[in-house]
Design a protein around this motif. Structure first.
Motif, short mmCIF file in Angstrom:
data_model
loop_
_atom_site.label_atom_id
_atom_site.label_comp_id
_atom_site.label_asym_id
_atom_site.label_seq_id
_atom_site.Cartn_x
_atom_site.Cartn_y
_atom_site.Cartn_z
N LEU A 131 1.82 -5.43 -18.13
CA LEU A 131 1.58 -4.11 -17.57
C LEU A 131 2.24 -4.01 -16.20
CD1 LEU A 131 -2.19 -3.91 -18.54
CD2 LEU A 131 -0.20 -3.15 -19.85
N SER A 132 2.01 -2.90 -15.52
CA SER A 132 2.59 -2.74 -14.18
C SER A 132 2.05 -3.84 -13.27
CB SER A 132 2.22 -1.37 -13.61
OG SER A 132 2.77 -0.33 -14.40
N GLU A 133 2.94 -4.46 -12.53
CA GLU A 133 2.52 -5.52 -11.61
C GLU A 133 1.69 -4.92 -10.49
OE1 GLU A 133 4.62 -9.35 -9.40
OE2 GLU A 133 5.83 -7.63 -10.04
N LEU A 151 -1.28 -0.16 4.46
CA LEU A 151 -1.22 -0.74 3.12
C LEU A 151 -0.93 -2.24 3.22
CD1 LEU A 151 0.86 2.01 1.27
CD2 LEU A 151 -1.61 1.61 1.13
N ARG A 152 -1.56 -3.01 2.34
CA ARG A 152 -1.43 -4.47 2.37
C ARG A 152 -1.08 -4.99 0.97
NH1 ARG A 152 -4.06 -5.82 7.27
NH2 ARG A 152 -5.36 -4.10 8.03
N TRP A 153 -0.26 -6.05 0.94
CA TRP A 153 0.10 -6.69 -0.31
C TRP A 153 0.24 -8.20 -0.07
CZ3 TRP A 153 3.26 -3.60 2.61
CH2 TRP A 153 4.41 -4.17 3.16
N THR A 195 -0.53 8.67 -4.02
CA THR A 195 -0.21 7.48 -4.79
C THR A 195 0.96 6.78 -4.11
OG1 THR A 195 -0.95 8.44 -6.88
CG2 THR A 195 0.56 6.58 -7.01
N ALA A 196 0.74 5.50 -3.74
CA ALA A 196 1.79 4.70 -3.12
C ALA A 196 2.32 3.69 -4.13
CB ALA A 196 1.24 3.98 -1.89
N THR A 197 3.65 3.54 -4.19
CA THR A 197 4.29 2.61 -5.12
C THR A 197 5.11 1.60 -4.33
OG1 THR A 197 4.43 4.36 -6.80
CG2 THR A 197 5.81 2.41 -7.11
N ARG A 205 6.27 -3.09 -8.21
CA ARG A 205 5.47 -4.29 -7.99
C ARG A 205 4.02 -3.99 -7.64
NH1 ARG A 205 7.65 -9.57 -5.68
NH2 ARG A 205 6.12 -10.12 -7.29
N GLY A 206 3.70 -2.73 -7.49
CA GLY A 206 2.31 -2.38 -7.20
C GLY A 206 2.14 -0.88 -7.06
N VAL A 207 0.97 -0.40 -7.46
CA VAL A 207 0.63 1.03 -7.33
C VAL A 207 -0.80 1.13 -6.85
CG1 VAL A 207 0.37 3.24 -8.51
CG2 VAL A 207 2.21 1.69 -9.18
N VAL A 208 -1.03 2.00 -5.89
CA VAL A 208 -2.39 2.20 -5.40
C VAL A 208 -2.59 3.69 -5.08
CG1 VAL A 208 -1.84 1.80 -2.95
CG2 VAL A 208 -4.14 1.32 -3.81
N THR A 209 -3.77 4.17 -5.38
CA THR A 209 -4.13 5.56 -5.09
C THR A 209 -5.21 5.58 -4.02
OG1 THR A 209 -3.58 6.26 -7.34
CG2 THR A 209 -5.01 7.72 -6.07
N PHE A 210 -5.09 6.51 -3.07
CA PHE A 210 -6.07 6.61 -1.99
C PHE A 210 -6.18 8.07 -1.54
CE2 PHE A 210 -1.91 5.91 -0.14
CZ PHE A 210 -1.85 6.82 0.91
N LYS A 211 -7.26 8.35 -0.86
CA LYS A 211 -7.46 9.69 -0.29
C LYS A 211 -7.61 9.55 1.21
CE LYS A 211 -10.20 13.91 -0.75
NZ LYS A 211 -11.32 14.58 -1.47
N THR A 212 -6.82 10.32 1.93
CA THR A 212 -6.87 10.25 3.39
C THR A 212 -8.19 10.81 3.92
OG1 THR A 212 -5.61 12.32 3.38
CG2 THR A 212 -4.39 10.30 3.81
N GLY A 213 -8.51 10.39 5.14
CA GLY A 213 -9.75 10.83 5.77
C GLY A 213 -9.69 12.28 6.20
#
Length: 520
Positions: A131-133, A151-153, A195-197, A205-213
């Motif tokens: 799947l997606s890394e 963002l951290r990886w 959504t950050a890729t 190599r990574g996908v993350v979804t977040f909502k700003t404050g």
């Protein structure tokens, strides 16, 4: 005539010789060893994807195992023209997990290597698609602001850039960011889902979804030393109150609401602590409680109560920690005939809500609710001796549909009783009803899903039940519906007694069952 008997005698003699010879052949030694020139190929080869990009391989072992096994991987190449990776393992290392790259179809072959000089076995072959890394680390609440995010990886990973949408933001990763695995993305808009890729060239190599404050903007800033009840009374209808972190003790107890309002914390990671409950009149048509810690101090009853008949809009409880109330989370008594558009509980943790004799956890006695949505939340020791959702029959507002959704939730010790027919997960008697339960984890409960013939059987998918046998019964009995397709695995919680429901069971993690905050 004599010639005839002579012929018969010869035939009989020949048969006797043949039979005697055949019997003698059974006295030969049994073949105990098979003379072969090469090892046997592994049989029963299976491949399963774990944690997005790791493949777990296993196969059936014989009594006399090979010295070791060679595993070869070929990426998007079923003919093995180019070998991507080679691994050697012994029998005691099975099942073996091998980290691969994401979004790739791998051809995999395994052979046995002899310890006695035999030739290697022929290859056994299978395939697996990763799947997606995901080398992004989970986003921490403290890293989220209104206009930027950290963002951290995994440090020292091979990565080149981060793209963020919406907004088509492109952030080129510096050598220092690559080494530390940390980058700050700026230029964002408050209260927006992004959504950050993370990329290495064009490879994801990574996908993350977040909502700003929240960007306070026209909101009303409230401080811990303020009288929250007075601030609410003075605020115009439709106001957004933004509460700074701290313990709000200037006013505690019941707040009577007569207007639509939003009350929310300024910082997701440092929620303001309130010691209040909310009672709505007919003019308080909507209420949003966001990023708050609500503490009933074991004395306050219902968190939200619809106290008057009327027409209401949406109730939202999002990102909240709710604990130690003695009544329902949401309640509309039989004296209140309310029409409510929807009730949504999301991304929240509710603990030690001992409703006792006061009612069910979400309880509507003479009111109509269009939708009850409970998602991505944890319920720990809530309504242990009562039902979870109650929607009684009422004809006041016609024959509309009342629907309930439970999705991606963790339940521990909820409705742990069969003492009363009403004490079930769905005590729904509204004439037209529907329910969905999916991706959820139920643990340590004697609960039943339903008890009423009028309650339509929920639609179930991807649920797990541990020490919750009635919910998972193989056959539904009369009005007691169940989910026989659900699994019954031990989730292996990290520390349930102290509220840490981090899942240890790999199958449950792989299937994404339960509140996502505990799947790591």
């Amino acid at each position: 005539m004599k010639a005839k008997y002579i012929f018969k005698g010869l035939v009989a003699a020949l048969l006797l010789v043949f039979i005697t010879g055949s019997c003698d052949s059974y006295n030969e030694a049994v073949i105990e060893d098979l003379n072969v020139s090469r090892e046997f190929s592994p049989i029963g080869l299976t491949a399963r994807i774990r944690n997005q990009t790791t493949v777990e391989l296993n196969w059936t072992l014989k009594e006399e195992d090979a010295a070791h096994y060679v595993i070869e991987f070929s990426a998007d190449d079923p003919e093995f023209k180019t070998i991507f990776k080679t691994v050697e393992v012994t029998a005691d290392q099975l099942p073996v997990q091998v980290a691969l790259e994401g979004e790739t179809v791998y051809s995999i072959r395994v052979k046995s290597v002899s310890s006695t000089g035999l030739a290697d076995s022929k290859w056994s072959v299978t395939t697996a698609t990763t799947l997606s890394e995901q080398i992004f680390l989970p986003v921490q609440d403290a890293d989220i602001d209104a206009t930027q995010i950290t963002l951290r990886w995994t440090p020292n990973s091979t990565v080149t850039q981060i793209t963020v949408a919406p907004g088509d933001i492109i952030h080129t990763i510096t050598p220092e960011e690559k080494t530390t695995g940390v980058a700050i993305i700026t230029g964002l808009t408050g209260e927006t889902t992004y959504t950050a890729t993370l990329l290495n060239g064009v490879k994801k190599r990574g996908v993350v979804t977040f909502k700003t404050g929240i960007d306070i903007g026209t909101g009303i800033l409230v401080k811990p030393e303020d009288d929250l009840n007075a601030v609410i009374a003075a605020a115009p209808a439709g106001s957004v109150l933004v509460l700074m972190p701290g313990d709000y003790t200037k006013y505690t107890g019941e707040i009577l609401l007569d207007k639509p309002i939003t009350i929310r914390g300024l910082r997701i990671a440092d929620k303001p602590k309130l010691h209040v409950k909310f009672t709505l009149s007919a003019t308080a048509t909507s209420l949003s409680l966001i990023d708050l810690e609500l503490n009933g101090d074991k004395t306050l009853s219902e968190v939200v109560k619809y106290n008057q008949s009327g027409t209401y809009g949406k109730l939202l409880i999002s990102g909240c920690i709710v604990h130690d109330y003695t009544g329902s989370l949401v309640y509309a008594p039989s004296t209140s005939s309310a029409r409510i558009e929807s009730v949504t509980v999301e991304n929240s943790i509710c603990t030690n809500m001992v409703t006792g004799s006061s009612g069910e956890f979400i309880d509507f006695r003479a009111s109509y609710v269009g939708n009850i949505n409970v998602t991505k939340s944890t319920f720990n020791n809530v309504a242990a001796s009562r039902g979870f959702i109650r929607a009684d029959a009422t004809a006041t507002f016609g024959a509309g549909l009342t629907s309930s959704l439970i999705d991606s939730c963790t339940f521990y010790g909820v409705t742990n009783t069969i003492a009363n027919n009403a004490y079930v997960i769905f005590y729904v008697r509204f004439a037209t009803n529907a329910a969905i339960v999916r991706n959820s984890l139920f643990v340590e409960t004697a609960a039943r899903y339903t008890s009423q013939a009028t309650t339509i059987a929920p639609t179930f998918s991807n649920n797990n039940y541990y020490n919750a046998a009635t919910l998972n019964a193989a056959v539904s009995t009369a009005a007691v519906k169940s989910d026989p397709a659900g699994t019954a695995l031990n989730p292996q919680f990290a520390n349930a007694a102290n509220g840490d429901f981090t899942v240890g069971n790999q199958n449950i993690k792989d299937n994404g069952i339960g509140d996502p905050r505990w799947i790591k």
